[in-house]
Design a protein around this motif. Structure first.
Motif, short mmCIF file in Angstrom:
data_model
loop_
_atom_site.label_atom_id
_atom_site.label_comp_id
_atom_site.label_asym_id
_atom_site.label_seq_id
_atom_site.Cartn_x
_atom_site.Cartn_y
_atom_site.Cartn_z
N ASP A 140 19.27 28.06 -16.56
CA ASP A 140 19.60 28.78 -15.31
C ASP A 140 18.56 29.43 -14.48
OD1 ASP A 140 23.21 29.37 -16.15
OD2 ASP A 140 22.25 27.60 -15.35
N SER A 141 17.82 29.91 -15.36
CA SER A 141 16.75 30.97 -14.61
C SER A 141 15.64 30.23 -13.82
CB SER A 141 16.15 31.83 -15.63
OG SER A 141 15.60 31.17 -16.75
N VAL A 142 15.57 28.92 -14.33
CA VAL A 142 14.41 28.19 -13.62
C VAL A 142 14.79 26.99 -12.68
CG1 VAL A 142 13.09 28.79 -15.50
CG2 VAL A 142 14.28 26.43 -15.46
N LYS A 143 16.33 26.90 -12.62
CA LYS A 143 16.75 25.58 -11.84
C LYS A 143 16.44 25.91 -10.44
CE LYS A 143 20.86 24.35 -14.43
NZ LYS A 143 22.25 24.79 -14.58
N GLY A 144 15.95 24.72 -9.82
CA GLY A 144 15.50 24.99 -8.46
C GLY A 144 14.02 24.99 -8.29
N ARG A 145 13.38 25.45 -9.45
CA ARG A 145 11.93 25.99 -9.54
C ARG A 145 11.04 25.10 -10.29
NH1 ARG A 145 10.31 30.79 -11.12
NH2 ARG A 145 12.08 30.92 -12.62
N PHE A 146 11.55 24.91 -11.38
CA PHE A 146 10.98 23.92 -12.40
C PHE A 146 11.45 22.53 -12.29
CE2 PHE A 146 9.55 27.47 -15.65
CZ PHE A 146 8.99 28.34 -14.47
N ALA A 147 10.52 21.82 -12.87
CA ALA A 147 11.04 20.25 -12.93
C ALA A 147 10.30 19.38 -13.97
CB ALA A 147 10.54 19.42 -11.78
N ILE A 148 10.97 19.05 -14.84
CA ILE A 148 10.40 18.18 -15.98
C ILE A 148 10.36 16.80 -15.71
CG2 ILE A 148 12.69 17.97 -17.24
CD1 ILE A 148 11.20 18.59 -20.00
N SER A 149 9.46 16.15 -16.36
CA SER A 149 9.17 14.74 -16.17
C SER A 149 8.50 14.08 -17.29
CB SER A 149 8.51 14.31 -14.76
OG SER A 149 7.02 14.87 -14.81
N MET A 150 8.61 12.82 -17.58
CA MET A 150 7.89 11.99 -18.56
C MET A 150 7.24 11.04 -18.09
SD MET A 150 9.77 10.52 -21.98
CE MET A 150 10.80 12.16 -22.32
N ASP A 151 6.06 10.46 -18.63
CA ASP A 151 5.33 9.14 -18.49
C ASP A 151 5.30 8.67 -19.71
OD1 ASP A 151 3.51 7.40 -18.09
OD2 ASP A 151 2.31 8.46 -16.46
N ASN A 152 6.12 7.64 -19.77
CA ASN A 152 6.34 6.86 -21.14
C ASN A 152 5.03 6.23 -21.58
OD1 ASN A 152 8.75 8.01 -22.02
ND2 ASN A 152 9.71 6.44 -20.45
N ALA A 153 4.43 5.66 -20.45
CA ALA A 153 3.14 5.09 -20.75
C ALA A 153 1.95 5.74 -21.40
CB ALA A 153 2.74 4.26 -19.36
N LYS A 154 1.96 7.18 -21.08
CA LYS A 154 1.02 7.97 -21.24
C LYS A 154 1.40 9.11 -22.52
CE LYS A 154 -1.35 8.37 -16.68
NZ LYS A 154 -1.96 9.21 -15.79
N ASN A 155 2.65 8.54 -22.96
CA ASN A 155 3.22 9.57 -24.08
C ASN A 155 3.04 11.02 -23.52
OD1 ASN A 155 4.10 7.62 -25.54
ND2 ASN A 155 2.18 7.37 -26.84
N THR A 156 3.21 11.43 -22.36
CA THR A 156 3.29 12.63 -21.78
C THR A 156 4.34 13.38 -21.03
OG1 THR A 156 0.82 12.28 -21.68
CG2 THR A 156 1.56 14.11 -20.62
N VAL A 157 4.56 14.45 -21.34
CA VAL A 157 5.75 15.23 -20.71
C VAL A 157 4.93 16.41 -19.99
CG1 VAL A 157 7.77 16.64 -20.88
CG2 VAL A 157 7.39 14.66 -22.51
N TYR A 158 5.47 16.58 -18.60
CA TYR A 158 5.00 17.58 -17.88
C TYR A 158 6.23 18.47 -17.30
CZ TYR A 158 1.63 13.64 -17.11
OH TYR A 158 0.89 12.69 -17.36
#
Length: 121
Positions: free
Chosen positions: A61-79
Motif C-alpha cells: 500500500d505504501s508504494v501504490k501509484g508510485r512504484f511499478a514492477i515489470s519483467m523482461d523475459n527475454a533478458k531475464n530481468t525484473v525492474y
C-alpha cells in the motif's frame, strides 16, 4: 546455480526517481514470480512489489501509484521503477525469486545481494 544481481540503487532527493534492475541467471522450476523486498535499519524485510510470469502484479500500500514492477523475459530481468520517492523509502532493496498462488506471493530462498536506496529530504 541461480544467481540474482541487483543494480540501480543510489542517492536521490525526495520527489526523484530511480529504476532498479534484477538480472537472473539459472532456472528455478518452482518459481513463477519475482518480487522486490526492502529492509530499512531496525525494521523487518517487507515485500514492496511482485510480478508473476503471466503478468499479475502486487504492491504494498505504501508504494501504490508510485512504484511499478515489470519483467523482461527475454533478458531475464525484473525492474522496479520508483517515482515520487520519499525519505521513508530509504532501505536496502532485494530481489527475490518466488511463486504466486491464489493472489499471494511466496518467497523462495533465492535472494540478490541487495542495493541501497537513500532518499534525502
Amino acid at each position: 546455480q541461480v544467481q540474482l544481481v541487483e543494480s540501480g540503487g543510489g542517492l536521490v532527493q525526495a520527489g526523484g526517481s530511480l529504476r532498479l534492475s534484477c538480472s537472473a541467471s539459472g532456472s528455478i522450476s518452482s518459481s513463477n514470480a519475482m518480487g522486490w523486498y526492502r529492509q530499512a535499519p531496525g525494521k523487518q524485510r517487507e515485500l514492496v512489489a511482485a510480478i508473476a510470469s503471466y503478468g499479475s502484479t502486487d504492491y504494498a500500500d505504501s508504494v501504490k501509484g508510485r512504484f511499478a514492477i515489470s519483467m523482461d523475459n527475454a533478458k531475464n530481468t525484473v525492474y522496479l521503477q520508483m517515482n515520487s520517492l520519499k525519505p521513508e523509502d530509504t532501505a536496502v532493496y532485494y530481489c527475490n525469486a518466488g511463486s504466486r498462488f491464489r493472489g499471494i506471493y511466496y518467497p523462495l530462498s533465492y535472494w540478490g545481494q541487495g542495493t541501497q536506496v537513500t532518499v534525502s529530504s
